[in-house]
Write an enzyme that holds these catalytic residues in place. Sequence first.
Site, PDB file in Angstrom:
ATOM      1  N   ALA A  75       0.820  -1.213   0.000  1.00 24.82           N
ATOM      2  CA  ALA A  75       0.000   0.000   0.000  1.00 24.82           C
ATOM      3  C   ALA A  75       0.854   1.263   0.000  1.00 24.82           C
ATOM      4  O   ALA A  75       0.446   2.293  -0.528  1.00 24.82           O
ATOM      5  CB  ALA A  75      -0.948   0.002   1.197  1.00 24.82           C
ATOM      6  N   GLN A 183      -6.608  -0.750   5.378  1.00 27.19           N
ATOM      7  CA  GLN A 183      -7.221  -1.342   6.568  1.00 27.19           C
ATOM      8  C   GLN A 183      -8.674  -1.756   6.352  1.00 27.19           C
ATOM      9  O   GLN A 183      -9.245  -2.438   7.200  1.00 27.19           O
ATOM     10  CB  GLN A 183      -7.156  -0.356   7.746  1.00 27.19           C
ATOM     11  CG  GLN A 183      -5.754  -0.083   8.243  1.00 27.19           C
ATOM     12  CD  GLN A 183      -5.109  -1.287   8.932  1.00 27.19           C
ATOM     13  OE1 GLN A 183      -5.754  -2.306   9.177  1.00 27.19           O
ATOM     14  NE2 GLN A 183      -3.827  -1.169   9.226  1.00 27.19           N
ATOM     15  N   ALA A 204      -1.714  -6.606   0.829  1.00 28.31           N
ATOM     16  CA  ALA A 204      -2.068  -8.002   1.112  1.00 28.31           C
ATOM     17  C   ALA A 204      -1.820  -8.373   2.574  1.00 28.31           C
ATOM     18  O   ALA A 204      -2.577  -9.133   3.166  1.00 28.31           O
ATOM     19  CB  ALA A 204      -1.277  -8.936   0.198  1.00 28.31           C
ATOM     20  N   HIS A 205      -0.766  -7.801   3.161  1.00 27.21           N
ATOM     21  CA  HIS A 205      -0.390  -8.295   4.500  1.00 27.21           C
ATOM     22  C   HIS A 205      -1.253  -7.717   5.618  1.00 27.21           C
ATOM     23  O   HIS A 205      -1.056  -8.032   6.783  1.00 27.21           O
ATOM     24  CB  HIS A 205       1.102  -8.067   4.777  1.00 27.21           C
ATOM     25  CG  HIS A 205       1.495  -6.657   5.125  1.00 27.21           C
ATOM     26  ND1 HIS A 205       1.624  -6.234   6.425  1.00 27.21           N
ATOM     27  CD2 HIS A 205       1.788  -5.602   4.361  1.00 27.21           C
ATOM     28  CE1 HIS A 205       1.997  -4.966   6.440  1.00 27.21           C
ATOM     29  NE2 HIS A 205       2.094  -4.558   5.198  1.00 27.21           N
ATOM     30  N   CYS A 329      12.624   4.685  25.330  1.00 25.92           N
ATOM     31  CA  CYS A 329      12.233   5.287  26.595  1.00 25.92           C
ATOM     32  C   CYS A 329      12.633   6.746  26.668  1.00 25.92           C
ATOM     33  O   CYS A 329      13.660   7.092  27.216  1.00 25.92           O
ATOM     34  CB  CYS A 329      12.883   4.516  27.716  1.00 25.92           C
ATOM     35  SG  CYS A 329      12.531   5.183  29.320  1.00 25.92           S
TER      36      CYS A 329
END
Length: 533
Positions: A75, A183, A204-205, A329
């Site tokens: 995408a 999505q 696709a993933h 962090c």
Amino acid sequence: MSAPVYLDHAATTPVDPRVIAAMLAVMGPDSGHGNPAAVQHASGQRAGAAVEAARGQVARLIGAEPREIVFTSGATEANNLAIKGAGAFYQARGRHLVTALTEHPAVLEPAAALEAQGWSVTRLRPAADGRIHADQLAAALRPDTALVSLMHVNNETGLIQDIAALGTVCRARDVRFHVDAAQSAGRLPIDVRALAVDYLSLSAHKCYGPQGIGALYVRDRPRAGLAAQMHGGGQERGRRAGTLAVHQIVGMGAAAAILIGEREAEQARLAALMTRLETGLADIPDLLWIGADAPRVAGIRNVAIGGVARESLLASLWDTVAVATGSACSAADGEPSAVLQALGLDPVTAQGALRLSPGRWTSERDIDRVAAALRGVITRLRHIAAGEPVDDLPGPTGLPPAYSAAVTDWFRRLSRVGHLAPAPNVLQGAAGEPRQGAWVYWDLAVAGRRIVQARFRAWGCPATLAAAAWCAERVEGQDCAAAAALTGAEMAAALGLHGAQRSAALIVEDALNNALAKRTRHALSAQDATCPS
Ligand SMILES: *Cc1c(COP(=O)(O)O)cnc(C)c1O
């Protein structure tokens, strides 16, 4: 100990075993699949036929014609091809692009690239419900608008845009419309004609196919213009050169075919799982489910958890749940989500947000495990921030590898979390604030020159909390002057802090020094607090 529950399907989905089987069938020396461009032999023709079958499956998933599908590497490439390709094709009409603040970086960055070339870019801010409204889009269109790019389903919140209404606005003004559907393709029915889109990106993933393959739908009648961004052998009718990735394409086709048959039932099951999770956490105070009343898909929920620092939340879940990861962090690296801030969340609330994204193989048992883990971790971290001892609350079994063994050890134990009742011999000092990524609050009871008791409350990443615990044990029983001489560098060395984690040690040290600096004033006002300077 079982493997962590995978709740990050919005980042990538496992490949469905049926997809793997389809892919394997076109790979290897005996598969008889050549380069689909090599039409002079049977192997090439067989590969070409496999690609065309997959193209048909992908087209069917979104109500398109096979010739309207251009295979890309994903995408990200599809978005780049659409935005730069349509931009280049239509720039004579004007160089204005409309998009939204809540888009994926794979849209925002190509938009920024056009901007760097002199384009003007309007980034719409959604309403509080996450929606871009049709009149808002209409008002943003200008005579020189060449392209609008808006996503279908947001990857962080699961919120759904009314693409049909937005497409109608674009079409009425004869402006090309691109939709990032990475999505939504696995979650919502898509009909490109009904949605009035000109370009639509797929990956696709994100729907149980392999990584590294996607597609751009490019409307054919009337034809949406597109300038190729990849030049070479003229594959994909000149729109995207490069040898077709036959196994990847076949995998994407198989994933699309599965969705056509199973999507609806799958979404109903995911909705039930999310309800189960929400119900399981319903009695925990201060949870803000993003977009609770807005249209959204079942498989992506974002929840802002008040009173906990995301770094410690994610780190504590490390062994139990795989959720959307935070960054290193530090406040500088752990930027709160721009998407959530665009929806009106303040940075601190956005910072404590967690994306929960179950998928095809998530079970009710998994969800119950996640609910129990979340409950335990939230309770423990809120206790630490409130100064309620956590000796009876089990810490995590492990932390991510970014944290040293010493930090892991101290973070798990965290003795000396607590308060001391205000008294003339109790010194208090604090440093940091949520915007800095951490705060620490000390209560030190002194008798004569000695610190007889050290207790702390803290909010921040595991390194902050571990450093405070280490420091508390270290200074208890120590002479005030020795405690004041303790440096952040010493703390960092003892705990194996590195990079941005060192700033955690500095906040702990600052807070301690702020407490000790009060010793003179206390000494003057109370006879028993005599820690002299
Ligand atoms: C994952 C995602 C992308 C990027 O897709 P790739 O195939 O990984 O390049 C783009 N847009 C959205 C909304 C995504 O969720």
